[in-house]
Design an enzyme around this catalytic site. Structure first.
Site, PDB file in Angstrom:
ATOM      1  N   GLY A 386       0.839  -1.199   0.000  1.00 41.43           N
ATOM      2  CA  GLY A 386       0.000   0.000   0.000  1.00 41.43           C
ATOM      3  C   GLY A 386       0.870   1.243   0.000  1.00 41.43           C
ATOM      4  N   ALA A 387       1.912   1.208   0.822  1.00 44.00           N
ATOM      5  CA  ALA A 387       2.821   2.343   0.937  1.00 44.00           C
ATOM      6  C   ALA A 387       4.054   1.873   1.698  1.00 44.00           C
ATOM      7  CB  ALA A 387       2.153   3.492   1.692  1.00 44.00           C
ATOM      8  N   MET A 388       5.109   2.684   1.678  1.00 42.35           N
ATOM      9  CA  MET A 388       6.329   2.319   2.394  1.00 42.35           C
ATOM     10  C   MET A 388       6.891   3.550   3.076  1.00 42.35           C
ATOM     11  SD  MET A 388       8.584   0.079   3.302  1.00 42.35           S
ATOM     12  CE  MET A 388       9.897   0.620   4.389  1.00 42.35           C
ATOM     13  N   GLU A 389       7.242   3.372   4.370  1.00 43.65           N
ATOM     14  CA  GLU A 389       7.545   4.501   5.244  1.00 43.65           C
ATOM     15  C   GLU A 389       8.975   5.018   5.145  1.00 43.65           C
ATOM     16  OE1 GLU A 389       6.832   1.354   6.256  1.00 43.65           O
ATOM     17  OE2 GLU A 389       8.151   0.700   7.860  1.00 43.65           O
ATOM     18  N   ASN A 390       9.669   4.863   4.021  1.00 41.47           N
ATOM     19  CA  ASN A 390      11.049   5.343   3.904  1.00 41.47           C
ATOM     20  C   ASN A 390      11.183   6.704   4.584  1.00 41.47           C
ATOM     21  OD1 ASN A 390      11.362   3.222   1.828  1.00 41.47           O
ATOM     22  ND2 ASN A 390      10.061   4.618   0.658  1.00 41.47           N
ATOM     23  N   HIS A 422      -0.654   6.066   8.958  1.00 41.66           N
ATOM     24  CA  HIS A 422       0.127   4.851   9.257  1.00 41.66           C
ATOM     25  C   HIS A 422       1.616   5.074   8.942  1.00 41.66           C
ATOM     26  CE1 HIS A 422       0.650   0.334   9.284  1.00 41.66           C
ATOM     27  NE2 HIS A 422       1.663   0.654   8.487  1.00 41.66           N
ATOM     28  N   GLU A 423       1.886   5.604   7.766  1.00 39.00           N
ATOM     29  CA  GLU A 423       3.294   5.768   7.360  1.00 39.00           C
ATOM     30  C   GLU A 423       3.979   6.840   8.210  1.00 39.00           C
ATOM     31  OE1 GLU A 423       4.323   3.441   5.536  1.00 39.00           O
ATOM     32  OE2 GLU A 423       2.293   2.765   5.016  1.00 39.00           O
ATOM     33  N   HIS A 426       5.130   5.455  11.474  1.00 37.27           N
ATOM     34  CA  HIS A 426       6.390   4.716  11.334  1.00 37.27           C
ATOM     35  C   HIS A 426       7.622   5.624  11.442  1.00 37.27           C
ATOM     36  CE1 HIS A 426       5.312   0.633  10.469  1.00 37.27           C
ATOM     37  NE2 HIS A 426       4.654   0.898   9.355  1.00 37.27           N
TER      38      HIS A 426
HETATM   39 ZN   LIG Z   1       3.504  -0.282   8.149  1.00 43.27          ZN
END
Ligand SMILES: [Zn+2]
Length: 1003
Positions: A386-390, A422-423, A426
């Site tokens: 869905g997404a990535m918290e870089n 959510h991201e 993180h």
């Molecule tokens: Zn996550």
């Protein structure tokens, strides 16, 4: 990582029977072959020792620390030391501890060999200086590459003759150099070897490296730039019949090693100096702001970025694209930019506004400022999760970030808000404080999955996010966690495949649910201050879950609450499944509580992979309320603890003729059951005046009753009665809970004689509430829209004439004026699906044309799904064929299309035949995108419920024993089919009688 969408089906069927699947089949999950499985099993056994040791250390007693020579200190200090010992592979301390911990058995006994896939800790990186250049400008895309170089400044911590780091799928292009820093010693490179199995690059030196000394390791490399969605990969989209390329990254969990050689473990943090080389017409992005741009000639520009703080390898990100951005500043002056394809830039505004608000809210709540000077978010056309918290550069799939006020639905809007929140969570949980190893992945994902509700609640208090969590997470994950094939949230993992496998509902949904429970029993203030304590102490470092238990426990001690957080939470994290508490009001007015492990199927054979250290007993924060004084606003002061015991008595004076409800607001992660008399009193209350009971507990009553009926703990007749009052229900969470169960009944009855009477029942429940004008009116609040959308979907699905007619009318209007769609955006999926189902080729072709033309990802997904609603066999067959034709359907969407068609009662057989016929092609083309492939298998086989179908499945497995990544999903499909057959055997006649009793079927 953000949850991948299992479906963009949320408009219509959040409660779809998809939710009944087994763990790992939804959102994300990877699957392993038998051979890899055996290897992994071995590695697991190896790792379990380490886990067991850590568990011991967490409760190290004085005796143990004396023996091992550790000086006295706080428990947290002991843990720090133990982590060091484990990292170094030293087991002497562990042996000392083992002897003194007879009280609680280890999770699983195992021999030792922890270090197998882990890097040695003798040499560790301090600073990486990296240059990367994607080559995607000329020639066929299959031949695109990237090349680059890295200098890693390492510190030797223990004398050794080699440097061991990670590498995968890269070719080294120049001689490796190892140079001592600040000395005139000669080069130390001797030779190197690549261990492909462990993905190790081992560089041997001519003389041993000395402890305390720094060295520079220089490497140059080249790798393929492919559209495989992992590592540094190729993304593309269409503009005026031209393909536009971008290079982007996804490194979690273990793919930075595919881009440059590195020490690719989460706890090995270092600083990074990044340079990206691009052509002049493109832009580059990374975690930090750009500081210089140098002209390299021939149209090449080299962008250098500011040095990062210490960061884990999986959190880096590099992007070269032609994207545009919109910019804003947070209240605390952090630059926040939202990037997308230039065509979609106006769809970024909502995500940007949520992002700027939530970032500041979290800074305040966690008491630690966001440590980077900027935060970018970018919507990518090809993205696996869905997404990535870089850190500082969060990547999203388009449907998780882009929102169009006129075209997107309310659930699209909520999804964007939730994923953004959510991201951002993180950035603290995961990025600032990182789990020491992937076995504590749930610390990352569980926390982000809970804190996401807090962020959205801050921006949209009227969305009642803390009510929604009960149906979205708690009840959803109960489905997976009630099986013997579940796993503890804290789970030993080592191999990359195994790491990928735990990005599942247990880590996310159960993690979020037990953290919510913990917030309740600690109280909000203790929870918040304990978190601050944890984050501050471990910032820029790695953490073990006990670090969190001690931070929260210490906070509660300071506040004189003295809650033993570790003792409680261990029962929820170190064993799988959850309890059902039986509440009995006794003749003297006291309450007797008993607990037992809940299993959906008590006959299922536990594979024995995980052994409970607590004999499946839990520390349960029990609460209750009664008819005589209903109170749904309880706090930690109202808790009656049920310890790891069979039975507890609460002194009270409850009238036996009054109902009692246990687990108020379903804060606790457990089910509750009662005597039949009490169940009937609750049902009677809902029938007479359901508003006396809070909507969250109405949802709980329905969910508990139905699932206790599935397991045989309660009669199905009682469960069925809990939904009789629905025609008066107007709250989203209760409808959602009910439709999740009724959706399953629907899928079981779909091809039986009872489907007609069952449809009549469903029409009866919605006909009084459904209003045809809701299909086009836009005059609704967020949650009203949610309820209306659910009701309309049911009304049209079960053929309520006023719904079908209004849907067709609106669809016709839209066909006449394609550029002004009169259908309310939240309800479009229902209208499209109904019109295509009751229409013919003309409707289908129009919708398909709109699908191809749409510039909005969420509109595209709902059209893609609605196209599967046709009842024409030949249209569905043609659509199946399109799914494997990349010029018609994008490769990344192929398995979704097949899965959607398989949900259609007419398409099911077609899809199953199609999958079998194209098995080898699918395995070849989709097998590498593991979670999608297994979703296809799980999705297309979920409704099978006859013995004939079971035999067919088993025969197929015999003929195709090597299913690669589909193996586990297929085995689960067989297990699922067996349980469906059981359900039919047990409940068909009961449901029939119930329909007769209600007057929907003539006896
Ligand atoms: Zn996550």
């Amino acid at each position: 990582m953000g949850k991948a969408e299992s479906f963009d089906f949320t408009d219509m069927a959040k409660y779809n029977s998809e939710a009944q699947l087994t763990p790992g089949s939804s959102r994300k999950g990877c699957f392993i072959s038998v051979y890899v499985g055996i290897l992994i099993l071995f590695l697991v056994v190896c790792l379990v020792l380490g886990v067991g040791l850590l568990i011991y250390f967490a409760r190290t007693d004085q005796n143990c620390s004396d023996k091992s020579g550790i000086s006295e200190g706080t428990a947290a200090e002991l843990i720090d030391k133990c982590k060091d010992f484990i990292d170094k592979g030293d087991t002497t301390l562990c042996e000392a501890c083992t002897k003194s911990t007879s009280a609680i058995p280890v999770t699983t006994p195992a021999p030792s060999k922890l270090q197998d896939v882990r890097l040695p800790m003798s040499v560790l990186p301090e600073l990486y200086t990296v240059e990367l250049q994607p080559n995607m400008y000329e020639g066929p895309p299959e031949l695109f590459t990237f090349n680059g170089s890295v200098r890693i400044r390492v510190k030797c911590h223990e004398s050794t003759n080699n440097i061991t780091l990670h590498i995968n799928k890269l070719n080294l292009t120049e001689e490796i150099r190892v140079t001592p820093v600040g000395s005139s010693f000669p080069l130390r490179y001797k030779r190197h070897e690549i261990d492909t199995k462990r993905q190790f690059l081992i560089v041997y030196t001519t003389a041993s490296l000395q402890a305390g000394q720094y060295y520079d390791l220089d490497l140059s490399f080249i790798g393929p730039l492919k559209d495989d969605l992992h590592g540094l990969y190729l993304s593309s989209y269409r503009r005026n019949n031209q393909t536009v390329y971008a290079a982007t990254t996804q490194f979690q969990a273990t793919d930075l090693r595919k881009t440059f050689p590195c020490f690719d473990e989460p706890a090995i943090k270092a600083k990074f100096d990044i340079t990206l080389v691009r052509k002049g017409h493109l832009t580059s992005l990374s975690n930090m702001p750009k500081i210089t741009s140098d002209n390299r000639g021939n149209g090449w520009i080299a962008d250098r970025f500011k040095t990062t703080p210490p960061v884990s390898t999986y959190l880096l990100a590099f992007i070269v694209s032609d994207f545009n951005y919109k910019e804003d500043k947070t209240a605390n002056n952090i630059t926040y930019r939202a990037w997308s394809r230039p065509e979609a830039i106006n769809q970024t505004e909502y995500a940007l506004s949520v992002g700027t608000k939530v970032l500041t809210y979290f800074e305040d709540y966690f008491g630690i400022p966001f440590p980077l000077p900027k935060q970018d978010m970018i919507a990518l056309p090809d993205f696996a999760a869905g997404a990535m918290e870089n850190w500082g550069l969060i990547t999203y799939r388009e449907t998780a970030m882009l929102y169009d006020k006129h075209e997107s639905s309310e659930s699209n809007k909520q999804r964007v808000a939730v994923v953004v929140s959510h991201e951002l969570a993180h950035q603290w949980f995961g990025n600032l404080v990182t789990p020491s190893w992937w076995d504590d992945l749930w610390l990352n994902e569980g926390f982000a999955s809970f804190v996401e509700y807090m962020g959205v609640d801050y921006v949209h208090p009227d969305w009642k996010m803390f009510d929604q969590i009960v149906v979205e997470d708690v009840q959803d994950v109960f489905n997976f966690d009630g099986l013997v094939t579940s796993h503890p949230v804290y789970v030993p993992v080592s191999h990359p495949d195994e790491i990928n496998e735990i990005f599942d509902r247990i880590s996310y949904g159960k993690g979020a649910s037990i953290i919510r429970m913990m917030r309740f029993f600690l109280g909000e203030g203790t929870f918040k201050n304990g978190l601050k304590r944890y984050l501050k102490k471990l910032e820029y470092k790695a953490a073990f879950h006990d670090d969190l238990w001690y931070a929260l426990g210490n906070q509660s001690a300071i506040e004189q609450k003295n809650i033993n957080v570790k003792e409680i939470m261990d029962t929820w994290t170190l064993q799988m499944n959850f309890p059902v508490v039986k509440v009995t009001v006794m003749a003297d007015g006291n309450i007797r509580l008993t607990q037992k492990r809940y299993l959906r199927d008590y006959d299922a054979v536990d594979p024995g992979k995980y052994v409970s250290p607590f004999n499946y007993k839990w520390e349960i924060p029990f609460t209750y309320t009664t008819k005589s004084s209903p109170n749904f606003n309880q706090t930690d002061g109202d808790i009656h603890w049920m310890h790891k015991t069979e039975q507890e008595i609460i002194t009270s004076n409850i009238q036996q003729s009054h109902w009692i409800i246990g687990n108020v607001m379903q804060y606790g992660y457990y089910r509750v059951t009662y005597s039949d008399e009490n169940w009937n009193r609750l049902i009677q209350q809902m029938d007479e005046d359901h508003t006396v009971i809070h909507s969250v507990n109405r949802a709980q009553i329905i969910n508990d009753a139905w699932n206790l009926a599935k397991s045989g703990d309660l009669s199905m007749t009682i469960a069925l009665k809990t939904v009789n009052y629905l025609d008066k229900e107007t709250e989203f969470v209760a409808w959602q809970a009910a439709l999740r169960e009724l959706g399953y009944v629907d899928s079981m009855l779909e091809r039986t004689a009872l489907y007609g009477p069952f449809s009549k029942f469903m029409r009866n429940k919605v006909s009084g509430i459904f209003n045809p004008s809701s299909l086009s009116s836009s005059n609704f609040t967020h949650l009203e829209s949610y309820v209306n959308t659910l009701i309309a979907a049911e009304a049209c699905k079960y053929g309520l004439q006023s719904c079908v007619d209004e849907a067709s009318r609106l669809f016709k209007l839209w066909k006449q004026t394609p550029h002004s769609n009169p259908i309310r955006s939240s309800i479009r999926l229902t209208v499209y699906c109904s019109s295509i189902r009751h229409g013919g080729i003309e409707e289908w072709d129009f919708a398909y044309k709109m699908y191809q033309q749409s510039n909005l990802a969420s509109e595209k997904s709902r059209l893609m799904l609605a196209l599967s609603c046709s009842k024409e066999v030949w249209i569905l067959s043609r659509y199946l064929k399109y799914s494997l034709t990349p010029s018609e359907i994008r490769k990344q969407d192929a398995t979704d299309v097949i899965t959607y068609i398989s949900k259609n009662e007419i398409g099911r057989g077609l899809a199953w035949d199609f999958v079998r016929e194209h098995w080898s092609q699918l395995l070849k083309e989709q097998g590498s995108v593991l979670y999608k492939f297994s979703r296809l298998i799980a999705g297309s086989l979920t409704k099978l419920n006859t013995r004939y179908e079971l035999r067919e499945l088993e025969a197929f497995l015999r003929e195709n024993p090597d299913m690669g990544s589909g193996t586990r999903a297929f085995q689960q499909a067989i297990e699922k089919t067996k349980s469906n057959i059981k359900w039919m055997d047990k409940n068909y006649d009961i449901v029939k009688q119930w329909l007769v009793d209600q007057g929907f079927l003539n006896p």
